[in-house]
Design a protein around this motif. Structure first.
Motif, PDB file in Angstrom:
ATOM      1  N   MET A 247       0.900  -1.180   0.099  1.00 34.10           N
ATOM      2  CA  MET A 247       0.017  -0.029   0.090  1.00 34.10           C
ATOM      3  C   MET A 247       0.885   1.258   0.157  1.00 34.10           C
ATOM      4  O   MET A 247       1.771   1.236   0.821  1.00 34.10           O
ATOM      5  CB  MET A 247      -0.713   0.154   1.314  1.00 34.10           C
ATOM      6  CG  MET A 247      -1.898  -0.787   1.257  1.00 34.10           C
ATOM      7  SD  MET A 247      -3.288  -0.536   0.181  1.00 34.10           S
ATOM      8  CE  MET A 247      -4.440  -1.737   0.315  1.00 34.10           C
ATOM      9  N   LYS A 248       0.457   2.313  -1.017  1.00 26.10           N
ATOM     10  CA  LYS A 248       1.396   3.476  -1.146  1.00 26.10           C
ATOM     11  C   LYS A 248       0.682   4.432  -1.898  1.00 26.10           C
ATOM     12  O   LYS A 248      -0.112   3.993  -2.780  1.00 26.10           O
ATOM     13  CB  LYS A 248       2.764   3.107  -1.835  1.00 26.10           C
ATOM     14  CG  LYS A 248       3.754   4.414  -1.687  1.00 26.10           C
ATOM     15  CD  LYS A 248       5.076   3.871  -2.122  1.00 26.10           C
ATOM     16  CE  LYS A 248       5.805   5.206  -1.954  1.00 26.10           C
ATOM     17  NZ  LYS A 248       6.404   5.693  -3.029  1.00 26.10           N
ATOM     18  N   ALA A 249       0.376   5.464  -1.363  1.00 28.80           N
ATOM     19  CA  ALA A 249      -0.652   6.399  -1.906  1.00 28.80           C
ATOM     20  C   ALA A 249       0.213   6.707  -3.238  1.00 28.80           C
ATOM     21  O   ALA A 249       1.341   7.186  -3.108  1.00 28.80           O
ATOM     22  CB  ALA A 249      -0.699   7.606  -0.775  1.00 28.80           C
ATOM     23  N   GLY A 250      -0.826   7.139  -4.029  1.00 29.39           N
ATOM     24  CA  GLY A 250      -0.500   7.363  -5.518  1.00 29.39           C
ATOM     25  C   GLY A 250      -0.137   6.468  -6.442  1.00 29.39           C
ATOM     26  O   GLY A 250       0.056   6.624  -7.632  1.00 29.39           O
ATOM     27  N   LEU A 251      -0.040   5.070  -5.951  1.00 28.70           N
ATOM     28  CA  LEU A 251       0.170   4.016  -6.944  1.00 28.70           C
ATOM     29  C   LEU A 251      -1.035   3.808  -7.720  1.00 28.70           C
ATOM     30  O   LEU A 251      -2.223   3.755  -7.109  1.00 28.70           O
ATOM     31  CB  LEU A 251       0.591   2.806  -6.259  1.00 28.70           C
ATOM     32  CG  LEU A 251       1.846   2.814  -5.721  1.00 28.70           C
ATOM     33  CD1 LEU A 251       1.938   1.258  -4.838  1.00 28.70           C
ATOM     34  CD2 LEU A 251       3.107   2.898  -6.530  1.00 28.70           C
ATOM     35  N   GLN A 252      -1.077   3.401  -9.049  1.00 29.04           N
ATOM     36  CA  GLN A 252      -1.978   3.067  -9.811  1.00 29.04           C
ATOM     37  C   GLN A 252      -1.754   1.699 -10.372  1.00 29.04           C
ATOM     38  O   GLN A 252      -0.751   1.484 -10.959  1.00 29.04           O
ATOM     39  CB  GLN A 252      -2.197   3.994 -10.734  1.00 29.04           C
ATOM     40  CG  GLN A 252      -3.283   3.676 -11.903  1.00 29.04           C
ATOM     41  CD  GLN A 252      -3.222   4.586 -13.151  1.00 29.04           C
ATOM     42  OE1 GLN A 252      -3.156   5.855 -12.910  1.00 29.04           O
ATOM     43  NE2 GLN A 252      -3.427   4.263 -14.280  1.00 29.04           N
ATOM     44  N   ILE A 253      -2.843   0.571 -10.224  1.00 32.95           N
ATOM     45  CA  ILE A 253      -2.842  -0.380 -10.754  1.00 32.95           C
ATOM     46  C   ILE A 253      -3.482  -0.740 -11.937  1.00 32.95           C
ATOM     47  O   ILE A 253      -4.765  -0.358 -11.776  1.00 32.95           O
ATOM     48  CB  ILE A 253      -3.101  -1.492  -9.609  1.00 32.95           C
ATOM     49  CG1 ILE A 253      -2.219  -1.346  -8.573  1.00 32.95           C
ATOM     50  CG2 ILE A 253      -2.865  -2.716 -10.043  1.00 32.95           C
ATOM     51  CD1 ILE A 253      -2.741  -2.337  -7.106  1.00 32.95           C
ATOM     52  N   ASP A 254      -2.947  -1.315 -13.069  1.00 31.47           N
ATOM     53  CA  ASP A 254      -3.731  -1.363 -14.365  1.00 31.47           C
ATOM     54  C   ASP A 254      -4.255  -2.867 -14.408  1.00 31.47           C
ATOM     55  O   ASP A 254      -3.181  -3.645 -14.651  1.00 31.47           O
ATOM     56  CB  ASP A 254      -3.325  -1.054 -15.631  1.00 31.47           C
ATOM     57  CG  ASP A 254      -3.083   0.486 -15.637  1.00 31.47           C
ATOM     58  OD1 ASP A 254      -4.096   1.260 -15.001  1.00 31.47           O
ATOM     59  OD2 ASP A 254      -2.217   1.045 -16.212  1.00 31.47           O
ATOM     60  N   THR A 255      -5.268  -3.364 -14.058  1.00 32.70           N
ATOM     61  CA  THR A 255      -5.698  -4.819 -14.058  1.00 32.70           C
ATOM     62  C   THR A 255      -6.209  -4.954 -15.282  1.00 32.70           C
ATOM     63  O   THR A 255      -6.476  -4.127 -16.181  1.00 32.70           O
ATOM     64  CB  THR A 255      -6.600  -5.199 -12.855  1.00 32.70           C
ATOM     65  OG1 THR A 255      -7.930  -4.628 -13.207  1.00 32.70           O
ATOM     66  CG2 THR A 255      -6.265  -4.509 -11.601  1.00 32.70           C
ATOM     67  N   SER A 256      -6.699  -6.151 -15.690  1.00 27.62           N
ATOM     68  CA  SER A 256      -7.438  -6.528 -16.980  1.00 27.62           C
ATOM     69  C   SER A 256      -8.816  -5.948 -17.062  1.00 27.62           C
ATOM     70  O   SER A 256      -9.409  -5.881 -17.908  1.00 27.62           O
ATOM     71  CB  SER A 256      -7.245  -8.156 -17.168  1.00 27.62           C
ATOM     72  OG  SER A 256      -8.281  -8.654 -16.332  1.00 27.62           O
ATOM     73  N   ALA A 257      -9.286  -5.828 -15.534  1.00 24.17           N
ATOM     74  CA  ALA A 257     -10.749  -5.329 -15.590  1.00 24.17           C
ATOM     75  C   ALA A 257     -10.867  -3.777 -15.539  1.00 24.17           C
ATOM     76  O   ALA A 257     -11.884  -3.316 -16.026  1.00 24.17           O
ATOM     77  CB  ALA A 257     -11.313  -5.978 -14.303  1.00 24.17           C
TER      78      ALA A 257
END
Ligand SMILES: [Zn+2]
Length: 441
Positions: free
Chosen positions: A420-430
């Protein structure tokens, strides 16, 4: 309905099966209105055999047999259905079919209602409703209806909310009359009054009743008007479930309202549950929903509400389940403690708390293919050695692109962890999950 006193089959009887080999009877397990269930050795595997008694096959036994044979060929719509795997050949005017055994940790909904079984928390209860909604979405999409949703037909694992839907022998293509009309208290009003036979829209009504009972442990139409009557009469039954059904929480008519002593759970949980959950029950049991089958919430609408509800249940260290109202200020209504939610996970449509126990499902990014709708995309877990370390696990085959605040891209494989870290963006398949700081006021 007949309750049979004799066993139809003896231990050691060998039943010839249609698809493959034989089923050898090992033990009688249980009896019911339609027939009896035996433990059998089906070609070397322990399975259950349901064997029909006289009168257990409806008005047209050959048609009943053909329907099950057809279902065996088609295969189970989803893993939740305890589907007929093989059907026997006819034997002395009757027959049976084999299915998987129900693992002992699964309990019937009726056992939950009688408090003989309890969920470990609201999470598995809501998770079970979500799986049921998804299973019925798939079933209805394939052109079947179930026709007899009731408390005895669902077995649920109290810890993980896994579901097995039993008695699939009445499942039939829409517009097939099987002779089954359902179970009292679960039949849609238009079936009770004889206007229609069970279909996928009457299944939607029965499913909503089941959800209400699983979450509130009381029946949505059994309020004061029903409870204050001295003894059940056919007239009162017809009024309560057929001609004049009235939701216990109807906002415009309180004449069938809840009873503080007899239906206490509705007092405890109706106000605290999130507004969007109240809304979908209000839609299902509004006068429109009760009287106009097309106005009932779809399986997908239920899934959207239930998946979000599951995300909004936070557990306090005192053991209490809290239904999140204010993500900035989560106070336990049991012990008064403030629950720390240092991070929020923003999905495209709404934020969820970034605390352990979350499962993010594909359907939370929008309506998709029913076959994959409740596939977990990600789960939030804490480190077993240091519980203050929380991360998101990639649960899908796709390698995630995680974009840092300085625009670096980090690849995360299946089962890999994003701390967990503020500002991270995860691009998942959905879709995208954004981690945000939730401590600033
Ligand atoms: Zn607490």
């Amino acid at each position: 309905m007949v309750d049979y006193t004799e066993h139809f089959l003896e231990d050691g009887d060998v039943i010839e099966m249609n698809l493959m080999g034989t089923a050898k009877v090992k033990k009688y397990l249980a009896g019911g209105g339609q027939g009896q269930v035996y433990l059998v050795d089906y070609n070397g595997r322990d399975m259950a055999l349901k064997w029909y008694g006289p009168g257990g096959m409806g008005v047209n036994p050959q048609k009943f047999y053909d329907n099950i044979e057809h279902n065996v060929e088609k295969g189970a719509p989803s893993g939740e259905f305890l589907w007929p795997k093989d059907i026997s050949k006819w034997r002395n005017g009757t027959f049976g079919y084999v299915m998987e055994l129900i693992p002992p940790e699964y309990k019937e909904v009726s056992e939950y209602m009688l408090k003989k079984a309890t969920f470990s928390s609201f999470l598995p209860a809501v998770g079970a409703c979500l799986r049921i909604a998804n299973a019925f979405r798939i079933l209805h999409d394939k052109g079947y209806s179930y026709q007899d949703i009731n408390m005895g037909n669902f077995a649920i694992d109290p810890k993980r909310g896994r579901v097995l839907i039993c008695d699939c022998d009445n499942v039939a293509p829409v517009d097939t009359v099987t002779g089954v009309i359902g179970t009292p208290r679960f039949m849609a009003p238009e079936v009770v009054t004889g206007k229609t036979m069970p279909n996928s829209l009457t299944d939607r009504f029965s499913m909503a009743v089941l959800f209400f009972m699983l979450l509130f442990r009381t029946h949505p139409l059994e309020g004061k008007r029903y409870l204050s009557a001295r003894g059940m009469t056919a007239e009162l039954e017809m009024l309560s479930y057929g001609t004049d059904p009235l939701f216990v929480m109807d906002p415009d008519d309180s004449s069938n309202g809840p009873d503080r002593n007899l239906t206490p759970n509705i007092y405890c949980f109706w106000d605290p549950i999130p507004g969007y959950v109240r809304e979908i029950f209000l839609q299902a049991f509004s006068q429109k929903g009760l009287k106009m089958p097309n106005a009932r919430p779809s399986e997908n609408a239920w899934m959207q509400a239930l998946a979000r509800f599951r995300s909004d249940i936070v557990q306090c260290s005192c053991g209490n389940d809290i239904f999140l109202k204010d993500i900035k200020n989560c106070i336990c209504d049991g012990c008064g403690k403030k629950i720390p939610i240092p991070y929020v996970l923003s999905l495209d449509s709404y934020p969820i708390p970034g605390v352990p126990g979350r499962v993010i499902y594909r359907c939370q990014f929008g309506t998709g293919n029913p076959e994959t709708a409740i596939e977990p995309i990600a789960t939030v877990l804490s480190n077993t050695e240091d519980p203050t370390q929380v991360g998101i696990i990639n649960r899908e085959e796709k390698i995630w692109n995680v974009i840092t605040p300085s625009n670096k891209v980090v690849k995360i494989q299946k089962e890999g962890v994003v701390p967990m870290k503020a500002g991270l963006q995860i691009d998942t398949s959905a879709g995208t999950i954004r981690m945000e700081d939730n401590t600033a006021s």
